[in-house]
Design a protein around this motif. Structure first.
Motif, PDB file in Angstrom:
ATOM      1  N   ARG A 172      78.936   8.828  18.558  1.00 35.01           N
ATOM      2  CA  ARG A 172      79.809   8.265  19.500  1.00 35.01           C
ATOM      3  C   ARG A 172      80.983   9.434  19.959  1.00 35.01           C
ATOM      4  NH1 ARG A 172      78.796   3.684  17.082  1.00 35.01           N
ATOM      5  NH2 ARG A 172      80.503   3.587  15.801  1.00 35.01           N
ATOM      6  N   HIS A 173      81.380  10.110  18.754  1.00 36.50           N
ATOM      7  CA  HIS A 173      82.454  10.932  18.864  1.00 36.50           C
ATOM      8  C   HIS A 173      81.859  12.364  19.585  1.00 36.50           C
ATOM      9  CE1 HIS A 173      85.612   9.111  16.552  1.00 36.50           C
ATOM     10  NE2 HIS A 173      84.853   9.249  15.303  1.00 36.50           N
ATOM     11  N   ARG A 196      87.076  15.080  14.793  1.00 41.43           N
ATOM     12  CA  ARG A 196      86.883  13.576  14.472  1.00 41.43           C
ATOM     13  C   ARG A 196      85.555  13.435  14.124  1.00 41.43           C
ATOM     14  NH1 ARG A 196      89.023  10.549  19.380  1.00 41.43           N
ATOM     15  NH2 ARG A 196      89.154  12.439  20.263  1.00 41.43           N
ATOM     16  N   ALA A 197      84.746  14.154  14.856  1.00 39.40           N
ATOM     17  CA  ALA A 197      83.044  13.913  14.233  1.00 39.40           C
ATOM     18  C   ALA A 197      82.924  14.337  12.961  1.00 39.40           C
ATOM     19  CB  ALA A 197      82.263  14.627  15.324  1.00 39.40           C
ATOM     20  N   ILE A 198      83.442  15.524  12.536  1.00 40.55           N
ATOM     21  CA  ILE A 198      83.344  16.143  11.271  1.00 40.55           C
ATOM     22  C   ILE A 198      84.026  15.183  10.250  1.00 40.55           C
ATOM     23  CG2 ILE A 198      84.160  18.034   9.714  1.00 40.55           C
ATOM     24  CD1 ILE A 198      83.606  19.901  12.456  1.00 40.55           C
ATOM     25  N   ALA A 199      85.164  14.598  10.428  1.00 38.20           N
ATOM     26  CA  ALA A 199      85.864  13.995   9.703  1.00 38.20           C
ATOM     27  C   ALA A 199      84.843  12.674   9.181  1.00 38.20           C
ATOM     28  CB  ALA A 199      87.179  13.454   9.829  1.00 38.20           C
ATOM     29  N   THR A 200      84.420  12.158  10.239  1.00 38.49           N
ATOM     30  CA  THR A 200      83.283  10.998  10.205  1.00 38.49           C
ATOM     31  C   THR A 200      82.132  11.261   9.191  1.00 38.49           C
ATOM     32  OG1 THR A 200      84.101  10.236  12.347  1.00 38.49           O
ATOM     33  CG2 THR A 200      82.181   9.172  11.262  1.00 38.49           C
ATOM     34  N   LEU A 201      81.485  12.563   9.624  1.00 33.56           N
ATOM     35  CA  LEU A 201      80.443  12.867   8.706  1.00 33.56           C
ATOM     36  C   LEU A 201      80.716  13.007   7.335  1.00 33.56           C
ATOM     37  CD1 LEU A 201      78.709  15.301  11.394  1.00 33.56           C
ATOM     38  CD2 LEU A 201      77.871  13.010  10.551  1.00 33.56           C
ATOM     39  N   GLU A 202      82.123  13.434   7.154  1.00 33.66           N
ATOM     40  CA  GLU A 202      82.373  13.830   5.778  1.00 33.66           C
ATOM     41  C   GLU A 202      82.477  12.501   4.933  1.00 33.66           C
ATOM     42  OE1 GLU A 202      85.921  16.135   6.206  1.00 33.66           O
ATOM     43  OE2 GLU A 202      84.655  17.989   5.835  1.00 33.66           O
ATOM     44  N   LYS A 203      82.669  11.318   5.519  1.00 27.99           N
ATOM     45  CA  LYS A 203      82.718  10.102   4.881  1.00 27.99           C
ATOM     46  C   LYS A 203      81.342   9.951   4.365  1.00 27.99           C
ATOM     47  CE  LYS A 203      85.557   7.770   8.302  1.00 27.99           C
ATOM     48  NZ  LYS A 203      85.549   6.741   9.297  1.00 27.99           N
ATOM     49  N   ILE A 215      77.519  19.128   9.631  1.00 30.25           N
ATOM     50  CA  ILE A 215      78.716  19.628   9.882  1.00 30.25           C
ATOM     51  C   ILE A 215      78.872  21.056  10.203  1.00 30.25           C
ATOM     52  CG2 ILE A 215      80.939  20.180   8.490  1.00 30.25           C
ATOM     53  CD1 ILE A 215      80.199  17.415   7.274  1.00 30.25           C
ATOM     54  N   GLY A 216      77.851  21.859   9.201  1.00 27.93           N
ATOM     55  CA  GLY A 216      77.805  23.170   9.579  1.00 27.93           C
ATOM     56  C   GLY A 216      77.091  23.642  10.874  1.00 27.93           C
ATOM     57  N   GLN A 217      76.282  22.850  11.784  1.00 30.56           N
ATOM     58  CA  GLN A 217      75.978  22.917  13.047  1.00 30.56           C
ATOM     59  C   GLN A 217      77.287  22.701  13.970  1.00 30.56           C
ATOM     60  OE1 GLN A 217      72.463  20.402  13.753  1.00 30.56           O
ATOM     61  NE2 GLN A 217      71.495  21.342  12.165  1.00 30.56           N
TER      62      GLN A 217
END
Length: 158
Positions: free
Chosen positions: A60-61, A80-87, A106-108
């Motif tokens: 969604r982000h 924000r998308a990266i922070a979400t993925l880090e969860k 995250i790398g992509q």
């Protein structure tokens, strides 16, 4: 790994209880063979649903990036998308290959943002069968004129 340990524990417990109740060592084999995979599958499905929720939120982000009017807005949305993925790293000990998949995503994102120094450690830890991530890592080596490392990455991918 936690899911495997819990499943194995449940299977062994079933084996021990059946062995004690039936006075036969081999009688416990059937409950073990049934309970171990059943518990593993149920726990895996539970974790997968949680991971899918995290991925959907990150998606969604990412969809909002198209509506960004400035590069700063775009970068903020991607962060924000990266922070979400880090969860999702909270589940790396529960399910096999989870960390590699989140590292790849995250790398992509960092690679797309042209933040190659931030992307590299994530891409190096990415799931080996994620061809896009491996190609991005090889491109980073190519840009830095590290031909030997680039060849190693491509050989590992093949």
């Amino acid at each position: 790994m936690i899911n495997t340990a819990i499943s194995l524990g449940a299977g062994i417990l079933a084996w021990i209880l059946t062995t004690l109740l039936s006075d036969s060592f081999w009688a416990g084999l059937l409950p073990f063979v049934i309970i171990f995979p059943a518990v593993f599958i149920l726990l895996g499905r539970k974790v997968t649903k949680q991971i899918e929720a995290i991925a959907a939120e990150a998606q969604r982000h990412m969809a909002q990036v198209q509506n960004a009017r400035t590069p700063n807005q775009r970068d903020a949305i991607l962060e924000r998308a990266i922070a979400t993925l880090e969860k999702g790293f909270a589940f790396r000990h529960h399910q096999f290959l989870v960390a590699g998949q989140f590292n790849a995503q995250i790398g992509q994102i960092y690679y797309i943002q042209k933040k190659f120094d931030k992307a590299r450690p994530y891409l190096e830890k990415a799931y080996v069968r994620n061809g896009v991530s491996i190609a991005m890592l090889a491109c980073i080596h190519f840009m830095k004129k590290q031909d030997a490392e680039m060849k190693k990455v491509f050989e590992r991918a093949v």
